[in-house]
Design a protein around this motif. Structure first.
Motif, PDB file in Angstrom:
ATOM      1  N   VAL A   1       8.822   0.120   3.216  1.00 59.37           N
ATOM      2  CA  VAL A   1       9.538  -0.895   2.445  1.00 59.37           C
ATOM      3  C   VAL A   1      10.143  -0.319   1.165  1.00 59.37           C
ATOM      4  CG1 VAL A   1       8.219  -2.820   3.383  1.00 59.37           C
ATOM      5  CG2 VAL A   1       7.377  -1.640   1.317  1.00 59.37           C
ATOM      6  N   ALA A   2       9.714   0.865   0.760  1.00 61.89           N
ATOM      7  CA  ALA A   2      10.268   1.540  -0.420  1.00 61.89           C
ATOM      8  C   ALA A   2       9.744   2.968  -0.415  1.00 61.89           C
ATOM      9  CB  ALA A   2       9.846   0.848  -1.712  1.00 61.89           C
ATOM     10  N   VAL A   3      10.396   3.824  -1.200  1.00 61.17           N
ATOM     11  CA  VAL A   3       9.850   5.169  -1.373  1.00 61.17           C
ATOM     12  C   VAL A   3       9.757   5.513  -2.855  1.00 61.17           C
ATOM     13  CG1 VAL A   3      10.639   6.116   0.845  1.00 61.17           C
ATOM     14  CG2 VAL A   3      12.100   6.337  -1.187  1.00 61.17           C
TER      15      VAL A   3
ATOM     16  N   ARG B   1      14.152  13.924  -2.075  1.00 60.47           N
ATOM     17  CA  ARG B   1      14.878  12.970  -2.903  1.00 60.47           C
ATOM     18  C   ARG B   1      16.128  12.470  -2.165  1.00 60.47           C
ATOM     19  NH1 ARG B   1      17.826  15.652  -7.643  1.00 60.47           N
ATOM     20  NH2 ARG B   1      19.665  15.302  -6.371  1.00 60.47           N
ATOM     21  N   GLY B   2      16.829  13.372  -1.555  1.00 58.87           N
ATOM     22  CA  GLY B   2      18.104  13.002  -0.948  1.00 58.87           C
ATOM     23  C   GLY B   2      17.954  12.185   0.332  1.00 58.87           C
ATOM     24  N   ARG B   3      16.964  12.527   1.163  1.00 60.37           N
ATOM     25  CA  ARG B   3      16.900  11.919   2.480  1.00 60.37           C
ATOM     26  C   ARG B   3      15.643  11.094   2.725  1.00 60.37           C
ATOM     27  NH1 ARG B   3      17.339  16.026   6.899  1.00 60.37           N
ATOM     28  NH2 ARG B   3      16.496  17.647   5.538  1.00 60.37           N
ATOM     29  N   GLY B   4      14.765  11.072   1.710  1.00 61.17           N
ATOM     30  CA  GLY B   4      13.461  10.450   1.912  1.00 61.17           C
ATOM     31  C   GLY B   4      13.504   8.970   2.234  1.00 61.17           C
ATOM     32  N   ALA B   5      14.423   8.251   1.605  1.00 61.98           N
ATOM     33  CA  ALA B   5      14.450   6.794   1.797  1.00 61.98           C
ATOM     34  C   ALA B   5      14.716   6.445   3.254  1.00 61.98           C
ATOM     35  CB  ALA B   5      15.498   6.164   0.881  1.00 61.98           C
ATOM     36  N   SER B   6      15.776   6.996   3.799  1.00 60.84           N
ATOM     37  CA  SER B   6      16.113   6.629   5.176  1.00 60.84           C
ATOM     38  C   SER B   6      15.101   7.154   6.185  1.00 60.84           C
ATOM     39  CB  SER B   6      17.529   7.126   5.520  1.00 60.84           C
ATOM     40  OG  SER B   6      18.493   6.368   4.814  1.00 60.84           O
ATOM     41  N   ARG B   7      14.575   8.346   5.946  1.00 64.05           N
ATOM     42  CA  ARG B   7      13.568   8.877   6.870  1.00 64.05           C
ATOM     43  C   ARG B   7      12.335   7.968   6.914  1.00 64.05           C
ATOM     44  NH1 ARG B   7      14.041  14.754   8.366  1.00 64.05           N
ATOM     45  NH2 ARG B   7      11.970  14.391   9.249  1.00 64.05           N
ATOM     46  N   ALA B   8      11.949   7.462   5.736  1.00 63.44           N
ATOM     47  CA  ALA B   8      10.783   6.570   5.691  1.00 63.44           C
ATOM     48  C   ALA B   8      11.129   5.195   6.256  1.00 63.44           C
ATOM     49  CB  ALA B   8      10.279   6.448   4.262  1.00 63.44           C
ATOM     50  N   ALA B   9      12.362   4.747   5.971  1.00 65.96           N
ATOM     51  CA  ALA B   9      12.779   3.417   6.454  1.00 65.96           C
ATOM     52  C   ALA B   9      12.797   3.371   7.979  1.00 65.96           C
ATOM     53  CB  ALA B   9      14.163   3.076   5.889  1.00 65.96           C
ATOM     54  N   ARG B  10      13.111   4.505   8.590  1.00 66.57           N
ATOM     55  CA  ARG B  10      13.114   4.553  10.059  1.00 66.57           C
ATOM     56  C   ARG B  10      11.730   4.237  10.634  1.00 66.57           C
ATOM     57  NH1 ARG B  10      15.422  10.112  11.772  1.00 66.57           N
ATOM     58  NH2 ARG B  10      16.977  10.322  10.115  1.00 66.57           N
ATOM     59  N   HIS B  11      10.694   4.538   9.857  1.00 66.72           N
ATOM     60  CA  HIS B  11       9.331   4.216  10.295  1.00 66.72           C
ATOM     61  C   HIS B  11       8.859   2.871   9.756  1.00 66.72           C
ATOM     62  CE1 HIS B  11       9.055   8.103  12.078  1.00 66.72           C
ATOM     63  NE2 HIS B  11       8.843   8.793  10.966  1.00 66.72           N
ATOM     64  N   GLY B  12       9.758   2.131   9.100  1.00 64.51           N
ATOM     65  CA  GLY B  12       9.394   0.795   8.644  1.00 64.51           C
ATOM     66  C   GLY B  12       8.857   0.716   7.233  1.00 64.51           C
TER      67      GLY B  12
ATOM     68  N   PRO C   1       0.837  -1.199   0.000  1.00 64.92           N
ATOM     69  CA  PRO C   1       0.000   0.000   0.000  1.00 64.92           C
ATOM     70  C   PRO C   1       0.873   1.250   0.000  1.00 64.92           C
ATOM     71  CG  PRO C   1       0.023  -1.032   2.170  1.00 64.92           C
ATOM     72  CD  PRO C   1       0.736  -1.962   1.245  1.00 64.92           C
ATOM     73  N   VAL C   2       0.307   2.331  -0.517  1.00 65.40           N
ATOM     74  CA  VAL C   2       1.059   3.583  -0.594  1.00 65.40           C
ATOM     75  C   VAL C   2       0.538   4.560   0.449  1.00 65.40           C
ATOM     76  CG1 VAL C   2       1.691   5.546  -2.064  1.00 65.40           C
ATOM     77  CG2 VAL C   2       1.416   3.268  -3.072  1.00 65.40           C
ATOM     78  N   VAL C   3       1.469   5.185   1.141  1.00 62.54           N
ATOM     79  CA  VAL C   3       1.125   6.291   2.038  1.00 62.54           C
ATOM     80  C   VAL C   3       1.699   7.560   1.412  1.00 62.54           C
ATOM     81  CG1 VAL C   3       1.500   7.313   4.316  1.00 62.54           C
ATOM     82  CG2 VAL C   3       1.089   4.837   4.086  1.00 62.54           C
ATOM     83  N   VAL C   4       0.814   8.494   1.103  1.00 61.63           N
ATOM     84  CA  VAL C   4       1.242   9.731   0.448  1.00 61.63           C
ATOM     85  C   VAL C   4       1.463  10.804   1.500  1.00 61.63           C
ATOM     86  CG1 VAL C   4       0.649  11.482  -1.271  1.00 61.63           C
ATOM     87  CG2 VAL C   4      -0.160   9.112  -1.551  1.00 61.63           C
ATOM     88  N   VAL C   5       2.639  11.415   1.465  1.00 55.22           N
ATOM     89  CA  VAL C   5       2.902  12.522   2.399  1.00 55.22           C
ATOM     90  C   VAL C   5       3.441  13.717   1.621  1.00 55.22           C
ATOM     91  CG1 VAL C   5       3.394  10.920   4.293  1.00 55.22           C
ATOM     92  CG2 VAL C   5       5.295  11.850   2.935  1.00 55.22           C
ATOM     93  N   HIS C   6       3.304  14.889   2.221  1.00 54.66           N
ATOM     94  CA  HIS C   6       3.685  16.126   1.540  1.00 54.66           C
ATOM     95  C   HIS C   6       4.796  16.880   2.249  1.00 54.66           C
ATOM     96  CE1 HIS C   6      -0.340  15.002   0.160  1.00 54.66           C
ATOM     97  NE2 HIS C   6       0.105  15.413  -1.002  1.00 54.66           N
TER      98      HIS C   6
ATOM     99  N   LYS D   1       4.518   1.858   8.273  1.00 54.11           N
ATOM    100  CA  LYS D   1       5.139   0.546   8.483  1.00 54.11           C
ATOM    101  C   LYS D   1       4.628  -0.461   7.445  1.00 54.11           C
ATOM    102  CE  LYS D   1       5.993  -2.729  12.210  1.00 54.11           C
ATOM    103  NZ  LYS D   1       7.411  -2.965  11.904  1.00 54.11           N
ATOM    104  N   GLY D   2       5.556  -1.029   6.678  1.00 54.42           N
ATOM    105  CA  GLY D   2       5.184  -2.001   5.655  1.00 54.42           C
ATOM    106  C   GLY D   2       4.671  -1.384   4.365  1.00 54.42           C
ATOM    107  N   ALA D   3       4.648  -0.067   4.294  1.00 53.36           N
ATOM    108  CA  ALA D   3       4.080   0.612   3.124  1.00 53.36           C
ATOM    109  C   ALA D   3       5.177   1.206   2.234  1.00 53.36           C
ATOM    110  CB  ALA D   3       3.136   1.724   3.571  1.00 53.36           C
ATOM    111  N   ILE D   4       4.756   1.601   1.046  1.00 53.34           N
ATOM    112  CA  ILE D   4       5.589   2.424   0.173  1.00 53.34           C
ATOM    113  C   ILE D   4       5.211   3.870   0.456  1.00 53.34           C
ATOM    114  CG2 ILE D   4       6.052   3.095  -2.211  1.00 53.34           C
ATOM    115  CD1 ILE D   4       5.217   0.170  -2.992  1.00 53.34           C
ATOM    116  N   VAL D   5       6.185   4.688   0.800  1.00 53.38           N
ATOM    117  CA  VAL D   5       5.904   6.109   1.028  1.00 53.38           C
ATOM    118  C   VAL D   5       6.091   6.869  -0.280  1.00 53.38           C
ATOM    119  CG1 VAL D   5       6.753   8.218   2.141  1.00 53.38           C
ATOM    120  CG2 VAL D   5       6.466   6.115   3.478  1.00 53.38           C
TER     121      VAL D   5
END
Lengths: 503, 503
Positions: B228-230, B215-226, B169-174, B187-191
């Protein structure tokens, strides 16, 4: 054959006829020749030539006096309404693009009929058989003097290449004369039409008409000289390496060869390389033409209170190309008409004449819907007082372009101008002589006056027939104002005592 | 780690630092905080804040008196010369894009060295080991509530997905706050970071700096919340469904998850659907990081006649992303520097100090070239009187942005402004406080004054890091004027009796 050719070439480019031989149907005669950029309006023709015709003061005040109140009500309601955008959201985001023969087109037709029913209109569909061309895997690359992949889209209707593809030298030409001059080199070669579309300008419009003929007729013209395939530079003045598709036409009696669009970036790359030495391209496409498929025009009506047999047609086309979402082309036109009729009905207005929404099928690659309608409704055409189409994108309205038989032109323009004069709130007051619309054009020879919704099309050909024709490009306010403009025009023409073309 | 992060995030966005925490190196102190939009210049910062510093009349006339003749000669010669464009044509059309580790980058380095030799310069290369990330097949599609393919490009450095891909599932954030607020859903979602880049404006520039951090920091920031991809909305204000790539950075100690850019069109589609209900996306990518590869900085010199050990560095980067041609980013910058030196040499001018062209490798995804240069040439940095970089696209020059230690800022700006005042013919007179360039920034802590070539970057982020960064977007006259601006600045700074930062 010539008429079909015209129709295919100009499909979705209402005001842009081929710039070569003059191809105006003989029943059209405007001050400026039809089909030239300066005579048009809307995205390709702009305000250009035809200035708003000046209505006689008496006529102006008659329409203004009688209809200012109704038009103000219509415009106020439509301007504030976001229902057209919500309908377009469903059509684009949920259904997506909808090429003739696709399941999505069937879905769109069913949805549109249902939506019009839910809005309270009398609705039916009329079956039309449509071409069923299916895009396959398409790819191309430069193989010499460098190795570089190209971004391509097969032109609608192209035949496939042999399974292994075609590898051949490229001959780059920039106009028909150069093609003819290089006929010896063309034999066995891939012809690239690297024809640049001029940038949009206020006085000349888009320049689409000058360039689209290479897309429409390039394959057969090159095949006559023995070419094995053609590449056509995408018809746009602004590219982000996004290829444009669109209809092409094979001439009878000429060998069919594959025809693909390349991006501006790739076209200019090949041209630069070719200026320095031989260039070889490999291309393959497994596109195919299947047997005709069943489709339909969708018709929804608000029956007139006094002269129900006299009809104002308001129309767009429900089909699109098979890339992007067909948002501006012509989802916007379709929902504009649906919502225009709904706006009138919701306000409790029932005009003297019938207003009929027609959502045509197969505008893009056959015009079967428009031609079937004109044929099947031939008996009604004498009492069809006006046909309106929106197929220049759902941008902010600027006014209307009027296309009629010469003998009624001045009075139709004058009355449309009187109505447009009531549309100052939404800046839709410009009335020009120009094209009505591809779908309604088959009604022209029967004498039906035609009007195109003229929109601010400066960016239309950036996205036209591409993956980028998507909902995010549509401004909800502009679309609402399109509804306002069409609803006002349709209501007044349907209600006023005299026909719009009456002496 | 923090410094590396800064460098990756701002790479190719000279004036656009993250808009979050203040990240200015401590040796920078400008009137306006470094890294905010209003402090920048060039495409992202524009003329904004820093107005041209007013030189003292005495200083102005000293430089004008002494160098007007030489600058006029340089500008006249460079303005009329098309050799930079011819060099860029070879680099882009014949060699193409050139990501670190690719054969094309090796080819480009060899070509640049040879071209500078042929122009008569002293040339050598300096080996640098660079990251070797390779893009594989990448694809994504919405699988619910509709079926729709997405246009994606893996961000540089992303890990691969599992072979079968990821469906989630996708979680959209702004923004970051929304990410944190929705941590349970993530957690478990694609951000999806659906962060819109503001349109370019004269006073605020591009808005790249406000958005690129996702773009630069989004992957790790999202991964910290669990997560699975961004997916990251492409950093552009103007899209024709063209995805943008660029560097991203994994934080140490945080799980690495795949990170792909989606187009504006696709990002907004997902966001619209997600506002109405659950959305599921499938994505796969078999990108991979290989062992570091050998590469090189290319160095070409015109030795000074009096103080050869004092050096003016003029630079661009020879690598690019692996899509398009790297024409504006930064082929244009590289050939500008090559041709600036050649222009000076051809005119028979030999300044007091040495002018050194440095074509850095690996600006895009590592900055290894810039860091290696600063380290390997540490002993020379005290006598490096100025470092100039062009990495904002080869658009028409507007002037220069100056980045120095605070204690020399006013005098460097004043002297650069005196020189720029001689560039009225090419309208390159604007001098602002801003960023010098990513590659030269590692020289900053040693006190080397830095200058960025400031260009008319209104359309830069339309094409930045995309398939559309191609030669057709480069205006030969604008590029020639870039050469003129750099050659004039470099010559005067290299020749004038005092150092540019002298009291």
């Amino acid at each position: 054959m010539k008429r079909l050719l015209l129709v295919l070439v100009i499909s979705c480019a209402p005001t842009a006829g081929p710039s070569g031989p003059h191809r105006a149907p003989e029943w059209i005669s405007e001050t400026k020749p039809y089909g030239t950029a300066s005579a048009g309006s809307g995205p390709s023709g702009a305000a250009a030539a035809a200035t708003a015709s000046v209505p006689s003061p008496a006529a102006a005040s008659a329409i203004a006096e009688r209809y200012r109140g109704a038009v103000d009500k219509i415009v106020t309601a439509a301007h504030a309404d976001r229902e057209a955008y919500r309908k377009l959201s469903y059509l684009t985001d949920r259904i997506g693009n909808r090429l003739s023969g696709s399941a999505a087109l069937g879905h769109a037709i069913a949805w549109a009929a249902q939506a019009m029913k839910e809005d309270g209109h009398d609705v039916h569909t009329e079956t039309v058989m449509v071409p069923h061309w299916v895009r396959g895997v398409e790819a191309a690359e430069i193989t010499a003097p460098i190795s570089r992949s190209l971004h391509v889209l097969g032109l609608g209707g192209t035949i496939a290449t042999p399974k292994a593809g075609i590898t051949a030298p490229v001959v780059v030409v920039h106009d028909w004369a150069e093609l003819d001059a290089r006929r010896d080199a063309v034999k066995g070669a891939i012809v690239l039409y690297d024809v640049a579309m001029p940038k949009w300008s206020e006085d000349k419009g888009s320049g689409y008409g000058q360039t689209v003929e290479y897309r429409g007729r390039g394959a057969s013209r090159a095949a006559r000289h023995g070419a094995v395939a053609v590449l056509v530079r995408s018809v746009t003045a602004h590219s982000l390496r996004t290829p444009h598709t669109g209809a092409m036409n094979y001439e009878d009696g000429v060998e069919k060869i594959p025809a693909l669009a390349v991006t501006v970036e790739d076209s200019t790359l090949i041209a630069r390389l070719a200026a320095q030495g031989p260039v070889t391209v490999h291309l393959r496409a497994d596109d195919q033409m299947l047997p005709d498929a069943e489709s339909a025009n969708v018709i929804g009506e608000l029956r007139g209170r006094e002269r129900p047999d006299e009809i104002v047609v308001i129309s767009g086309h429900i089909d699109s190309w098979d890339v992007g979402q067909g948002a501006h082309d012509d989802g916007a036109g379709a929902v504009t008409m649906m919502q225009a009729l709904t706006t009138i009905r919701k306000l409790g207005l029932q005009p003297r004449r019938t207003i009929r929404v027609v959502l045509f099928t197969n505008e893009e690659n056959g015009l079967r819907g428009g031609r079937a309608y004109a044929k099947d409704h031939a008996a009604e055409l004498p009492s069809t007082v006006l046909a309106v189409e929106s197929d220049s994108g759902g941008f902010a309205p600027r006014g209307f372009s009027v296309q009629t038989k010469p003998e009624v032109r001045d009075r139709v323009k004058a009355r449309v101008a009187d109505i447009a004069a009531l549309l100052r709130l939404i800046s839709a007051t410009r009335v020009t002589a120009g094209h009505g619309g591809a779908d309604i054009e088959p009604m022209g020879p029967a004498g039906v006056p035609m009007v195109g919704l003229d929109t601010d099309g400066r960016t239309y050909f950036d996205i036209h027939h591409t993956e980028a024709d998507t909902l995010d490009k549509v401004d909800p306010q502009a679309l609402a104002d399109d509804v306002a403009a069409v609803a006002a025009l349709a209501y007044v023409v349907a209600d006023m005592p005299e026909r719009v073309d009456a002496p």
